[in-house]
Design a protein around this motif. Structure first.
Motif, PDB file in Angstrom:
ATOM      1  N   LYS A 275      48.651  37.772  66.826  1.00  0.00           N
ATOM      2  CA  LYS A 275      50.089  38.281  66.699  1.00  0.00           C
ATOM      3  C   LYS A 275      50.182  39.665  66.652  1.00  0.00           C
ATOM      4  O   LYS A 275      49.423  40.215  65.916  1.00  0.00           O
ATOM      5  CB  LYS A 275      50.597  37.467  65.571  1.00  0.00           C
ATOM      6  N   LYS A 276      51.388  40.339  67.196  1.00  0.00           N
ATOM      7  CA  LYS A 276      51.546  41.769  67.352  1.00  0.00           C
ATOM      8  C   LYS A 276      50.351  42.407  68.156  1.00  0.00           C
ATOM      9  O   LYS A 276      50.076  43.602  68.010  1.00  0.00           O
ATOM     10  CB  LYS A 276      51.563  42.165  65.843  1.00  0.00           C
TER      11      LYS A 276
ATOM     12  N   ASN B 254      47.029  40.345  62.473  1.00  0.00           N
ATOM     13  CA  ASN B 254      48.225  40.847  62.361  1.00  0.00           C
ATOM     14  C   ASN B 254      48.427  42.346  62.432  1.00  0.00           C
ATOM     15  O   ASN B 254      49.262  42.895  61.942  1.00  0.00           O
ATOM     16  CB  ASN B 254      49.351  40.208  61.433  1.00  0.00           C
TER      17      ASN B 254
ATOM     18  N   GLY C  25      49.591  30.612  62.236  1.00  0.00           N
ATOM     19  CA  GLY C  25      49.631  32.046  62.024  1.00  0.00           C
ATOM     20  C   GLY C  25      49.483  32.220  60.560  1.00  0.00           C
ATOM     21  O   GLY C  25      49.230  31.542  59.821  1.00  0.00           O
TER      22      GLY C  25
END
Length: 123
Positions: free
Chosen positions: A25-26, A31, A97
């Protein structure tokens, strides 16, 4: 020809079993949080000036020191379960997540979770 089929299936299963599906993610592992800092019991967002790639995955670090520590032994710092929530994988076999503030380092391994509350109930 029939004798090649089992050999081919063995090769395919070994090849696929060695591939890890990472939670990016990102665009970064964890993250974008510093995976080395977790081992100091800190959740710290990484900085764009301290970035490296390992196993095809981008990692950010909060300092040059942590970046250098990671590059010396990256396997030590890679989150378990590809960086997905350890509880969701273990309990439900579900890739969920994470909240990068919810983590546990146990027996030299980093586990990330979707929720800090999980840590209260499970550990």
């Amino acid at each position: 020809m029939k004798s090649l089929v089992p050999l081919f299936l063995l090769f395919v299963s070994v090849s696929f079993s060695q591939t890890t599906d990472y939670n990016t993610k990102k665009g970064f592992a964890a993250n974008g949080y510093d995976v080395v800092a977790y081992f100091d019991n800190k959740s710290v967002e990484g900085h764009k000036n301290f970035v490296t790639t390992f196993d095809g995955i981008n990692y950010k670090f909060s300092s040059k020191k942590n970046l250098n520590t990671f590059t010396k032994n990256p396997e030590k710092f890679v989150p378990q379960y590809g960086g997905y929530c350890a509880y969701a994988i273990a309990a439900k076999n579900d890739k969920v997540g994470i909240n990068p503030e919810a983590f546990l380092v146990k027996d030299g391994k980093l586990y990330l979770f979707y929720n800090e509350l999980i840590l209260t109930f499970c550990f």
